[in-house]
Scaffold this active site. Structure first.
Site, mmCIF file in Angstrom:
data_model
loop_
_atom_site.group_PDB
_atom_site.id
_atom_site.type_symbol
_atom_site.label_atom_id
_atom_site.label_comp_id
_atom_site.label_asym_id
_atom_site.label_seq_id
_atom_site.Cartn_x
_atom_site.Cartn_y
_atom_site.Cartn_z
ATOM 1 N N LYS A 117 0.789 -1.149 0.164
ATOM 2 C CA LYS A 117 -0.237 0.035 0.029
ATOM 3 C C LYS A 117 0.908 1.407 0.176
ATOM 4 C CE LYS A 117 -4.328 -2.099 1.544
ATOM 5 N NZ LYS A 117 -3.747 -3.466 1.761
HETATM 6 C C1 LIG Z 1 -4.405 -4.604 1.119
HETATM 7 C C2 LIG Z 1 -3.618 -5.850 1.017
HETATM 8 C C3 LIG Z 1 -4.133 -6.892 0.107
HETATM 9 C C4 LIG Z 1 -5.162 -6.783 -0.787
HETATM 10 O O1 LIG Z 1 -5.306 -5.874 -1.881
HETATM 11 P P1 LIG Z 1 -6.565 -5.135 -2.715
HETATM 12 O O2 LIG Z 1 -6.116 -4.069 -3.377
HETATM 13 O O3 LIG Z 1 -7.657 -5.011 -1.385
HETATM 14 O O4 LIG Z 1 -6.898 -6.651 -3.416
HETATM 15 C C5 LIG Z 1 -3.240 -7.947 0.117
HETATM 16 N N1 LIG Z 1 -1.884 -8.164 0.779
HETATM 17 C C6 LIG Z 1 -1.706 -7.297 1.741
HETATM 18 C C7 LIG Z 1 -0.559 -7.453 2.536
HETATM 19 C C8 LIG Z 1 -2.375 -6.041 1.902
HETATM 20 O O5 LIG Z 1 -1.998 -4.862 2.758
#
Ligand SMILES: *Cc1c(COP(=O)(O)O)cnc(C)c1O
Length: 481
Positions: A117
């Site tokens: 993120k």
């Molecule tokens: C947010 C997240 C996901 C999922 O990603 P999306 O964009 O919601 O599909 C997967 N793995 C980790 C470690 C995350 O923080």
């Protein structure tokens, strides 16, 4: 480039307008009117840009296709300031690591909070500061987090002019590491609010505050959730970077497997593919919360209630409905806003599901859009973490393990490299790593002893009025007029 709503609203917006907005006025999500197409010559140029000038330049060139209301020199400076080796640990920013025959990991988790993120949120922080400065405005970001999103937002917004963050989280329910990451921030503009309740209580509070339109306008309340188009756009860049690293010529294809929850990450892959990036498959990997896997297998999209949403050892994928999914369905339905609206605002609200299994458009989804899917469970996760460590000496996190497990099942063509997106580092989910391997994962040096740092957090009951009062005390209302 103008942006439209997936629910057919007549308005067309510019990038900087939707940057600071959440949903479109009709409840839809924003998408560009068309996807800019990348010719072979343009892809060669991007390849050269990445190799010779680096990730920031690649980002600038791709973002420029979608953003025409920020002067090029400013956008270039924003990208250069965001994607640095200092912030992301390596000059490549998203290095590929070879795992086994034709299978690669793309590292997206070397940013400040060790989850993918950061890739988008760090850019968002700089874009917000830039745009708010230009407008002479302020923004108070209110969010709810169970871990990764909140910390990524806080590390992106800390110390930024014009932005404050009020982040609610369920008191005592995040891992010690996650709590330490967030609560050790001492920046004036970051407010941690630990709610005596569960994650849903936090989300309800955010919804209640956002639905108080007078309060929202007076205090300039905004969000940074995963439906934000700028976040998605930032993620498109690393699909290009992964492709460029895995191939030598544009005649080659690659596939991606993406650990998925809200469909934000893999939706960026869909956008890259629509632009013409030579992607064979986009494989959606879910955990026990398999709303998306069910859809791609059957054509039925059935959202779950909170009682049917499992708490798993890949918690960032524990979702009951995928907030970005509407974007793909809009494209799947030939960009029919009325039909998309009927599915997402009528059918889902009334029946909690919709069924496209008999629709020829769904039958075409795999061929036309490359989507496949698979699911992984706690036992799979443990086995994959153990196996990957024993065979390659590589420790992967629980979400990435879901990806690797599903990728192996879908890696059918030896000539097409399969790239698994690594979405977090194992230290964030150490408990499960210990369960799988019998020892704790390595901790990056900069996080040594963070659990012992002083904490800055305000605990309060799950009460909307108290949260509002806290926001009122800590921010000046927006200027009149
Ligand atoms: C947010 C997240 C996901 C999922 O990603 P999306 O964009 O919601 O599909 C997967 N793995 C980790 C470690 C995350 O923080």
């Amino acid at each position: 480039m103008k942006y439209l709503s997936t629910r057919g609203h007549a308005d067309r917006k510019q990038f900087c307008d939707i940057l600071l907005e959440g949903l479109a006025p009709d409840g839809g999500l924003y998408l560009p009117e068309t996807y800019p197409k990348i010719t072979a010559a343009a892809l060669t140029k991007l390849r050269k840009a990445y190799h010779e000038q680096g990730y920031a330049e690649l980002a600038f060139q791709i973002l420029s296709l979608y953003i025409d209301d920020i002067p090029a020199a400013d956008l270039k400076a924003i990208c250069a300031k965001t994607y640095t080796a200092e912030v992301f640990g390596t000059g490549e920013i998203v290095p590929l690591r070879h795992l086994e025959d034709g299978l690669w990991l793309e590292a997206l988790s070397n940013g400040p909070t060790l989850a993918f993120k950061d890739m988008a949120m760090q850019l968002l922080g700089n874009l917000f500061e830039y745009e708010l400065g230009r407008r002479g405005e302020q923004l108070n970001i209110l969010g709810a987090t169970s871990g990764d999103t909140g910390s990524a937002a806080e590390y992106a917004m800390r110390g930024k002019e014009g932005v404050r963050v009020f982040m609610t989280s369920p008191h005592g329910r995040m891992s010690a590491f996650q709590q330490a990451q967030m609560f050790s921030l001492q920046d004036e503009n970051i407010h941690n609010i630990a709610i005596e309740g569960v994650f849903d209580d936090c989300q309800d509070i955010v919804k209640a505050v956002s639905n108080d339109h007078a309060f929202k306008a007076k205090y300039k309340i905004g969000t940074v959730n995963s439906i934000n188009w700028a976040r998605l756009l930032a993620q498109v860049v690393y699909y290009f970077a992964g492709y460029i690293q895995a191939t030598e010529s544009n005649s080659q294809k690659v596939s991606f497997t993406v650990p998925s929850g809200n469909f934000g990450n893999v939706c960026a892959g869909h956008v890259a593919r629509m632009m013409g990036l030579p992607i064979a498959k986009l494989v959606v990997a879910t955990n026990e919360n398999d709303v998306l896997d069910e859809f791609f297998r059957t054509g039925v999209y059935r959202v779950r209630g909170s009682a049917d949403t499992h708490e798993t050892s890949s918690p960032s994928m524990d979702i009951s409905k995928a907030s970005n999914f509407e974007r793909f369905i809009f494209d799947l339905l030939g960009r029919n806003g009325q039909r998309t609206k009927a599915l997402f605002s009528a059918a889902l609200q009334t029946y909690g599901r919709f069924d496209l299994s008999a629709d020829p458009l769904f039958a075409d989804a795999a061929k036309k859009y490359g989507f496949e899917s698979g699911k992984s469970t706690h036992a799979d996760r443990l086995a994959t973490i153990k196996d990957t460590f024993e065979r390659y000496g590589v420790t992967i996190d629980t979400h990435t393990a879901d990806g690797v497990k599903v990728a192996r099942e879908h890696h059918s063509d030896a000539k097409v490299p399969m790239i698994v997106l690594e979405t977090a580092l194992p230290i964030k989910f150490a408990e499960t790593i210990v369960e799988a391997l019998g020892h704790a994962p390595e901790r990056p040096a900069k996080f040594a002893g963070i659990e012992d740092l002083p904490k800055r957090v305000h605990v309060m009951p799950a009460d909307v009025e108290q949260v509002k009062a806290y926001i009122e005390r800590h921010c000046a209302p927006a200027a009149q007029g």
